[in-house]
Scaffold this motif. Structure first.
Motif, PDB file in Angstrom:
ATOM      1  N   UNK A   1       0.831  -1.206   0.000  1.00  0.00           N
ATOM      2  CA  UNK A   1       0.000   0.000   0.000  1.00  0.00           C
ATOM      3  C   UNK A   1       0.864   1.254   0.000  1.00  0.00           C
ATOM      4  N   UNK A   2       1.892   1.277   0.851  1.00  0.00           N
ATOM      5  CA  UNK A   2       2.782   2.444   0.912  1.00  0.00           C
ATOM      6  C   UNK A   2       3.539   2.621  -0.401  1.00  0.00           C
ATOM      7  N   UNK A   3       4.061   1.533  -0.948  1.00  0.00           N
ATOM      8  CA  UNK A   3       4.816   1.623  -2.202  1.00  0.00           C
ATOM      9  C   UNK A   3       3.926   2.068  -3.357  1.00  0.00           C
ATOM     10  N   UNK A   4       2.657   1.676  -3.342  1.00  0.00           N
ATOM     11  CA  UNK A   4       1.732   2.106  -4.394  1.00  0.00           C
ATOM     12  C   UNK A   4       1.570   3.624  -4.374  1.00  0.00           C
ATOM     13  N   UNK A   5       1.383   4.182  -3.181  1.00  0.00           N
ATOM     14  CA  UNK A   5       1.242   5.641  -3.069  1.00  0.00           C
ATOM     15  C   UNK A   5       2.512   6.345  -3.550  1.00  0.00           C
ATOM     16  N   UNK A   6       3.662   5.867  -3.096  1.00  0.00           N
ATOM     17  CA  UNK A   6       4.926   6.520  -3.442  1.00  0.00           C
ATOM     18  C   UNK A   6       5.251   6.345  -4.923  1.00  0.00           C
ATOM     19  N   UNK A   7       5.153   5.121  -5.425  1.00  0.00           N
ATOM     20  CA  UNK A   7       5.563   4.840  -6.806  1.00  0.00           C
ATOM     21  C   UNK A   7       4.689   5.572  -7.819  1.00  0.00           C
ATOM     22  N   UNK A   8       3.359   5.463  -7.674  1.00  0.00           N
ATOM     23  CA  UNK A   8       2.475   6.121  -8.647  1.00  0.00           C
ATOM     24  C   UNK A   8       2.580   7.639  -8.536  1.00  0.00           C
ATOM     25  N   UNK A   9       2.725   8.165  -7.315  1.00  0.00           N
ATOM     26  CA  UNK A   9       2.848   9.604  -7.156  1.00  0.00           C
ATOM     27  C   UNK A   9       4.099  10.141  -7.807  1.00  0.00           C
ATOM     28  N   UNK A  10       5.241   9.496  -7.576  1.00  0.00           N
ATOM     29  CA  UNK A  10       6.493   9.962  -8.181  1.00  0.00           C
ATOM     30  C   UNK A  10       6.498   9.737  -9.687  1.00  0.00           C
TER      31      UNK A  10
ATOM     32  N   UNK B   1       1.601   7.658   7.059  1.00  0.00           N
ATOM     33  CA  UNK B   1       2.520   8.747   7.381  1.00  0.00           C
ATOM     34  C   UNK B   1       3.796   8.646   6.550  1.00  0.00           C
ATOM     35  N   UNK B   2       4.335   7.443   6.437  1.00  0.00           N
ATOM     36  CA  UNK B   2       5.549   7.252   5.641  1.00  0.00           C
ATOM     37  C   UNK B   2       5.271   7.510   4.163  1.00  0.00           C
ATOM     38  N   UNK B   3       4.179   6.924   3.645  1.00  0.00           N
ATOM     39  CA  UNK B   3       3.890   7.038   2.217  1.00  0.00           C
ATOM     40  C   UNK B   3       3.640   8.481   1.801  1.00  0.00           C
ATOM     41  N   UNK B   4       2.708   9.157   2.471  1.00  0.00           N
ATOM     42  CA  UNK B   4       2.381  10.533   2.094  1.00  0.00           C
ATOM     43  C   UNK B   4       3.531  11.469   2.440  1.00  0.00           C
ATOM     44  N   UNK B   5       4.225  11.201   3.568  1.00  0.00           N
ATOM     45  CA  UNK B   5       5.350  12.038   3.944  1.00  0.00           C
ATOM     46  C   UNK B   5       6.486  12.001   2.950  1.00  0.00           C
TER      47      UNK B   5
ATOM     48  N   UNK C   1      -1.743   3.950  10.345  1.00  0.00           N
ATOM     49  CA  UNK C   1      -1.306   5.340  10.489  1.00  0.00           C
ATOM     50  C   UNK C   1       0.164   5.495  10.113  1.00  0.00           C
ATOM     51  N   UNK C   2       1.020   4.613  10.614  1.00  0.00           N
ATOM     52  CA  UNK C   2       2.445   4.684  10.277  1.00  0.00           C
ATOM     53  C   UNK C   2       2.649   4.469   8.781  1.00  0.00           C
ATOM     54  N   UNK C   3       1.904   3.527   8.212  1.00  0.00           N
ATOM     55  CA  UNK C   3       2.000   3.276   6.763  1.00  0.00           C
ATOM     56  C   UNK C   3       1.659   4.529   5.966  1.00  0.00           C
TER      57      UNK C   3
END
Length: 516
Positions: free
Chosen positions: A26-35, A348-352, A344-346
């Motif tokens: 889930x975190x990698x999806x937010x980061x990868x698609x956003x970047x 926070x890391x992804x959006x942060x 929450x930690x997931x």
């Protein structure tokens, strides 16, 4: 067992490899698609893009108009009589096949005091508008209504701007004798000499084209406003000729190049100003920079909802033999806290990671990125992490209550993720999308909104354009209420249901047989 020990035990039980992998995905999806989106979005300007207007407070603004101007000292005034305001709208609906005469509601023509001709510099203006009468506006965000109605040769409007140091006062009159003050503004730090004069601007004609299941797509067409003035007097200014300039880019469209170029014409004491563009708080470019860094958020939400719902069903299975006990309810609440903390930690890391990196990447590629205040950025990052955590609590509670994995997942996705997903695109009528974001847990995602609705700006204020119907704090409060209610229902629900009785009867039978 103390609450801390119980939390530690339940966390150790929660952090199974499958769940941790799902959270990481889930975190990698937010980061990868956003970047991926941010780093592959580039400016479409053929050469170097023009500078973006930035106001004194750092905000990106609109500041484009035609300006006929001269110097004005620390004490002085400009007075004009306005006898006409007309305009042109190119290729409006329904057929988009002709050019018509008319004014868009916030077309503007009048007088202005401005700190030079640089876009984004401080100003105060008194103007006639297309449909909102006389207005006094200053520093892009501030708008005060004057007298209603229009202007014509039979019913002219007298306008006056007076300067006394940093204080600018706007007044209007019907006959040039009896004046009524519209508003006063203090523009701190104005230099001794500013520019004063006449201006005209006209924002694009916005209409909505229906699409999908009743959604709407914005369409904007070129417009132009023309103001006619006479009896122009300037007190406290330097004598000599007027300067005539475009503030911002103008005269590049086919209409202006081949039909009616924007500019100023002075003849026999009558001044005609033609102009396009707008002076206001919203830039036409870069308005959804924050949203553009988060395309992976809906996918991550579905993953997190599925993880939480499945964990809720496992909780229901494990607590079958503890029906109605205080211990069962305590475990349900503690596990909800564990799920919320992990998600929450997931988040926070992804959006942060993706928000600052994505904004920096778009800025490096020449995209207009409005400045994001530190406190607003913290609110978006922490707020989205909290929203994801609360959504997971809702899904977990559904899992406990429904006790069937796929049923709980479908219910959670339908209640939380689906409203968020369908309102992000122009699929549904705006009114339906607004109500979905007022009544469902998806209202919590208003925490990511950085756009502001301004009455003096014509925009498509709808969820598909990035506007939530509730303020961020109200959306978050609604989501908190959902999480609390679902968790209370889960804690009070009959864990195990009908499966419990046969087990107990079987145990009693075996005990009786042994006794016999």
């Amino acid at each position: 067992m103390s609450t801390i020990e119980l939390l530690r035990r339940e966390w150790n039980m929660f952090r199974r490899p499958g769940r941790l992998i799902a959270l990481a995905c889930a975190a990698l999806t937010v980061v990868a698609l956003g970047l991926l989106l941010a780093l592959n979005t580039r400016s479409s300007c053929p050469g170097a893009c023009p500078a973006v207007p930035v106001a004194a407070d750092g905000s990106v603004v609109s500041d484009t108009f035609w300006f006929l101007h001269r110097d004005l000292g620390r004490e002085g005034a400009i007075t004009v009589r306005m006898t006409s305001m007309t305009g042109t709208i190119t290729y409006p609906p329904p057929k988009h096949d002709r050019i018509v005469s008319g004014l868009v509601p916030w077309a503007k023509a009048g007088i202005i005091v401005k700190d030079g001709t640089r876009q984004g510099s401080r100003y105060a203006a008194l103007m006639m508008t297309g449909r909102h009468g006389v207005r006094f506006q200053h520093d892009y965000r501030h708008d005060v209504a004057g007298g209603p109605g229009g202007v014509s040769a039979r019913s002219p409007r007298w306008l006056r701007l007076s300067r006394s140091g940093d204080v600018i006062t706007g007044a209007e009159s019907a006959d040039g004798s009896r004046w009524r003050t519209v508003a006063t503004a203090t523009l701190d730090g104005l230099p001794d000499t500013v520019r004063v004069g006449l201006f005209a601007a006209s924002p694009g004609d916005l209409t909505l084209r229906e699409t999908g299941l009743g959604g709407a797509i914005e369409e904007v067409r070129f417009t132009q406003a023309v103001g006619v003035f006479d009896h122009v007097t300037v007190e406290g200014g330097a004598a000599g000729a007027w300067d005539s300039d475009a503030v911002g880019s103008m005269n590049h469209t086919d209409w202006e190049k081949h039909h009616n170029a924007s500019g100023a014409v002075v003849k026999d004491g009558v001044i005609t100003i033609s102009g396009t563009g707008d002076i206001g708080p919203v830039s036409e470019d870069g308005a959804r920079a924050v949203d553009n860094t988060l395309p992976g958020l809906p996918i991550a939400l579905i993953i997190l909802v599925a993880v939480a719902a499945r964990y809720g069903t496992r909780t229901a299975d494990e607590l079958t033999d503890r029906y109605g006990s205080a211990a069962s309810r305590r475990v349900i609440v503690v596990r909800a806290l564990v799920v919320a903390g992990a998600v929450f930690v997931t988040g926070l890391v992804a959006v942060g990671v993706v928000l600052p990196a994505g904004l920096a990447g778009m800025k490096a590629n020449g995209i207009v990125v409005p400045p994001l205040p530190v406190l607003t950025g913290i609110r978006v990052i922490v707020g989205l992490a909290a929203v994801l955590a609360l959504c997971a609590v809702v899904a977990y509670g559904l899992g406990v209550r429904l006790r069937r994995g796929w049923t709980a997942i479908v219910a959670g996705v339908s209640l939380i993720a689906l409203p968020f997903l369908v309102t992000a695109f122009p699929l549904l009528p705006d009114a339906v999308a607004d109500w979905l974001l007022r009544l469902t847990p998806a209202a919590g995602f208003a925490v990511k909104q950085t756009l502001v609705e301004y009455p003096q700006v014509t925009q498509h204020y709808a969820p598909s354009a990035g506007y939530f119907p509730l303020p961020w704090w109200a959306g978050l409060a609604l989501l908190c209420a959902y999480a609390l209610i679902v968790l209370l229902i889960a804690a009070r629900s009959p864990i195990g249901g009908d499966r419990e009785q046969p087990v107990r009867r079987g145990r009693r039978s075996r005990a009786g047989a042994s006794g016999g």
